[in-house]
Design a protein around this motif. Structure first.
Motif, mmCIF file in Angstrom:
data_model
loop_
_atom_site.group_PDB
_atom_site.id
_atom_site.type_symbol
_atom_site.label_atom_id
_atom_site.label_comp_id
_atom_site.label_asym_id
_atom_site.label_seq_id
_atom_site.Cartn_x
_atom_site.Cartn_y
_atom_site.Cartn_z
ATOM 1 N N THR A 145 -2.050 4.775 14.738
ATOM 2 C CA THR A 145 -2.750 4.453 15.992
ATOM 3 C C THR A 145 -2.777 5.627 16.965
ATOM 4 N N GLY A 146 -2.721 6.861 16.453
ATOM 5 C CA GLY A 146 -2.668 8.038 17.314
ATOM 6 C C GLY A 146 -4.024 8.646 17.560
ATOM 7 N N ARG A 190 -14.281 -3.263 10.404
ATOM 8 C CA ARG A 190 -13.345 -2.433 9.648
ATOM 9 C C ARG A 190 -12.646 -1.485 10.601
ATOM 10 N N LEU A 191 -11.307 -1.411 10.486
ATOM 11 C CA LEU A 191 -10.540 -0.401 11.207
ATOM 12 C C LEU A 191 -10.226 0.727 10.221
ATOM 13 N N TYR A 192 -8.989 1.142 10.146
ATOM 14 C CA TYR A 192 -8.589 2.130 9.152
ATOM 15 C C TYR A 192 -7.227 1.724 8.625
ATOM 16 N N HIS A 193 -6.831 2.288 7.495
ATOM 17 C CA HIS A 193 -5.511 1.998 6.950
ATOM 18 C C HIS A 193 -4.956 3.246 6.278
ATOM 19 N N ALA A 194 -3.791 3.117 5.668
ATOM 20 C CA ALA A 194 -3.074 4.283 5.143
ATOM 21 C C ALA A 194 -3.771 4.953 3.974
ATOM 22 N N GLY A 195 -4.815 4.311 3.443
ATOM 23 C CA GLY A 195 -5.526 4.908 2.317
ATOM 24 C C GLY A 195 -6.962 5.267 2.623
ATOM 25 N N SER A 196 -7.298 5.450 3.898
ATOM 26 C CA SER A 196 -8.694 5.677 4.301
ATOM 27 C C SER A 196 -9.161 7.102 4.018
ATOM 28 N N SER A 197 -9.022 7.527 2.774
ATOM 29 C CA SER A 197 -9.436 8.883 2.413
ATOM 30 C C SER A 197 -10.951 9.021 2.366
ATOM 31 N N ASP A 198 -11.684 7.900 2.281
ATOM 32 C CA ASP A 198 -13.142 7.984 2.258
ATOM 33 C C ASP A 198 -13.683 8.556 3.565
ATOM 34 N N ASP A 199 -13.042 8.230 4.683
ATOM 35 C CA ASP A 199 -13.513 8.784 5.955
ATOM 36 C C ASP A 199 -13.251 10.289 6.054
ATOM 37 N N ILE A 200 -12.245 10.782 5.339
ATOM 38 C CA ILE A 200 -12.012 12.230 5.277
ATOM 39 C C ILE A 200 -13.230 12.919 4.662
ATOM 40 N N LEU A 311 5.812 -4.604 10.474
ATOM 41 C CA LEU A 311 4.772 -3.862 9.773
ATOM 42 C C LEU A 311 4.344 -4.602 8.510
ATOM 43 N N LYS A 312 5.303 -5.093 7.754
ATOM 44 C CA LYS A 312 4.957 -5.804 6.515
ATOM 45 C C LYS A 312 4.206 -7.104 6.815
ATOM 46 N N GLN A 313 4.593 -7.798 7.876
ATOM 47 C CA GLN A 313 3.869 -9.012 8.242
ATOM 48 C C GLN A 313 2.413 -8.703 8.566
ATOM 49 N N TYR A 314 2.192 -7.635 9.327
ATOM 50 C CA TYR A 314 0.817 -7.253 9.656
ATOM 51 C C TYR A 314 0.032 -6.913 8.393
ATOM 52 N N ASP A 315 0.648 -6.116 7.520
ATOM 53 C CA ASP A 315 -0.054 -5.725 6.301
ATOM 54 C C ASP A 315 -0.317 -6.926 5.398
ATOM 55 N N GLU A 316 0.596 -7.870 5.374
ATOM 56 C CA GLU A 316 0.417 -9.078 4.554
ATOM 57 C C GLU A 316 -0.680 -9.974 5.124
ATOM 58 N N MET A 317 -0.706 -10.103 6.449
ATOM 59 C CA MET A 317 -1.622 -11.051 7.090
ATOM 60 C C MET A 317 -2.999 -10.463 7.383
ATOM 61 N N VAL A 318 -3.071 -9.142 7.616
ATOM 62 C CA VAL A 318 -4.335 -8.527 8.026
ATOM 63 C C VAL A 318 -4.818 -7.473 7.038
ATOM 64 N N THR A 319 -4.022 -6.420 6.834
ATOM 65 C CA THR A 319 -4.496 -5.276 6.053
ATOM 66 C C THR A 319 -4.892 -5.676 4.636
ATOM 67 N N ALA A 320 -4.020 -6.383 3.946
ATOM 68 C CA ALA A 320 -4.299 -6.718 2.549
ATOM 69 C C ALA A 320 -5.574 -7.545 2.401
ATOM 70 N N PRO A 321 -5.697 -8.695 3.069
ATOM 71 C CA PRO A 321 -6.930 -9.469 2.891
ATOM 72 C C PRO A 321 -8.184 -8.785 3.440
ATOM 73 N N LEU A 322 -8.047 -8.033 4.530
ATOM 74 C CA LEU A 322 -9.216 -7.402 5.139
ATOM 75 C C LEU A 322 -9.829 -6.350 4.232
ATOM 76 N N TYR A 323 -8.986 -5.672 3.431
ATOM 77 C CA TYR A 323 -9.488 -4.597 2.581
ATOM 78 C C TYR A 323 -9.428 -4.919 1.091
#
Length: 478
Positions: A145-146, A190-200, A311-323
């Motif tokens: 989030t920086g 769509r936001l971004y996540h730890a694997g957003s290499s496509d935007d690179i 962090l794991k709760q967020y990734d379980e509830m949002v990141t995983a299903p969203l992507y």
């Protein structure tokens, strides 16, 4: 009372131990270098103009010769009141760095093929320094989030972007602010996540299109380090970057490390998870209004209403299903750059601390790195997570890691620049993506890839976008 007594006793014993270590001179080397089993197979050939190449040097040898801050005599003048990884890490977030390392940026808004938008902050700005041929461009990827405003980013740019006459390295910095971060608007679900290499890839194409003949170097911090390393591994021999300062991660091990320590269980995992939830809250309207969303609105509302979550709760509830991941662990496994670390084919310097409380050292892919001579990992005895605060000779507090980063970049761009050769390399330089401007539009796409492209929004369009976006400077320092 017993708890306070235990803490006091532990603190006293810790101080006694530190004093004993210092007085007895029993110090280990500050930095240990980890290279592959066959470091000589990653060869750099020194060249100048068209003259015959001089003797070759391996990438690992170049680090030992040209980056003294990572040598056996490397010095670290630690700040006495930041005595461990936790203190260093927390100071990264709570310290006041507003009056140091001022960097002026010019912002560009890039619309991507999926209609999403990212921003790139350029320094020196085009208004202050026009584009020249064969520029050295430093592509920067920030942490969780920086953005370009982060002190850990500015610390490097303040020493690499000034001209050589001003004591810098003369780089042009391009900081990618990921979707939703630091004023990058979210206009698609769509936001971004730890694997957003496509935007690179989109930003690399913009750099190549904007700076003809440039050489691109990369540096990633924390989450951004994983994204850049993942990108380099995925691109392999085709990677257009000259080198990287980054760190391949194993997120499975990282997910297990956080709850294994007291501070990880009680502080860090909540700080990181809540920061992501707040970023989601800033841009929730776009997601809630989306007609087809892979996550239920009730689940989104649940996350948005929680005062805090891990962090794991967020990734379980949002990141995983969203992507499209089955669960958090599948997400961690798929986005870990350690999976592709063996495929990195450009000089990659990783720097991490033994006392990093966020990543630990268990998630460093040491086995994978042993098989890849293009990756050298420097592990320090102190520094925390993006900290490494030390006293400068004049008494100021500075960040130690800036020294090896600038030494490494200087070694690669010095007058007799090492050019990559050998089995995998074209001595003329790195392959670049070819941009194609579509007929009848201002959208630029990569030749042969319809999924990679950009359109630079005009100033008027940018202003319209900014007026509806909220700045995500929610959590700083990591």
């Amino acid at each position: 009372m017993a708890v306070y007594s235990s803490i006091l006793t532990g603190s006293v014993l810790c101080v006694i131990y530190i004093l004993w270590r210092r007085l007895s001179g029993g110090r280990e080397p500050f930095v240990s270098l980890h290279t592959s089993a066959t470091p000589e197979s990653a060869v750099l050939t020194r060249s100048k103009g068209q003259r015959q190449a001089e003797p070759t040097v391996s990438f690992a040898q170049l680090i030992r010769e040209k980056v003294p801050s990572l040598g056996l005599r490397a010095a670290y003048n630690d700040v006495w009141w930041l005595p461990g990884g936790d203190a260093q890490t927390m100071y990264s977030s709570i310290g006041d760095f507003t009056k140091v390392d001022t960097v002026v940026y010019e912002r560009k808004f890039l619309q991507l093929p999926d209609q999403g938008i990212v921003t790139v902050d350029v320094s020196p700005p085009f208004t202050a320094q026009s584009i020249s041929s064969a520029e050295n461009v430093l592509l920067v990827a920030h942490g969780l989030t920086g953005g370009s405003h982060e002190a850990y980013v500015r610390a490097v740019l303040a020493r690499t972007t000034p001209s050589k006459e001003e004591g810098g390295l003369g780089f042009r910095a391009v900081v990618l602010n990921f979707r939703g971060c630091n004023g990058s608007p979210v206009v698609t679900p769509r936001l971004y996540h730890a694997g957003s290499s496509d935007d690179i890839r989109h930003v690399v194409l913009w750099i190549c299109h904007t700076f003809p003949g440039c050489r691109i170097y990369g540096i990633g911090f924390s989450l951004g380090a994983n994204i850049l390393a993942k990108y380099a591994g995925e691109e392999g021999d085709r990677c257009p970057l000259q080198s990287l300062v980054t760190l391949p991660w194993d997120f499975i091990h990282g997910a297990r490390h956080l709850p294994s320590t007291f501070m990880g269980r009680t502080v860090y995992r909540y700080v990181l998870g809540t920061a992501l939830a707040r970023l989601l809250r800033l841009h929730s309207k776009v997601l809630m209004d989306a007609p087809n969303l892979s996550i239920s609105r009730s689940a989104l509302e649940d996350v948005l209403q929680r005062p805090r979550l891990t962090l794991k709760q967020y990734d379980e509830m949002v990141t995983a299903p969203l992507y499209g991941f089955k669960d958090a662990y599948e997400y961690y496994a798929q986005v870990s750059s350690s999976r592709v670390a063996k495929d990195i084919r450009i000089p990659c310097l990783g720097i991490n601390s033994v006392d990093d409380p966020i990543t630990g050292t268990g998630n460093l892919p040491l086995h994978e790195l042993r098989e890849n001579p293009w990756v050298v990992l420097a592990i320090t005895q102190k520094g925390g997570h993006l900290g490494w605060f030390e006293y400068a000779p004049d008494g100021r507090i500075t960040r130690w890691y800036v020294k090896p980063v600038t030494e490494f970049l200087a070694a690669l761009v010095e007058e007799e620049s090492p050019r990559l050769t050998g089995r995998q390399y074209d001595p003329a330089g790195r392959p670049k993506p070819c941009s194609v401007v579509l007929d009848g539009s201002d959208f630029v796409r990569e030749s042969g890839r319809d999924d990679v492209g950009f359109r630079v929004l005009s100033q008027e369009q940018s202003e319209l976008v900014v007026s509806g976006a909220q700045v995500s400077k929610l959590f700083s320092g990591w």
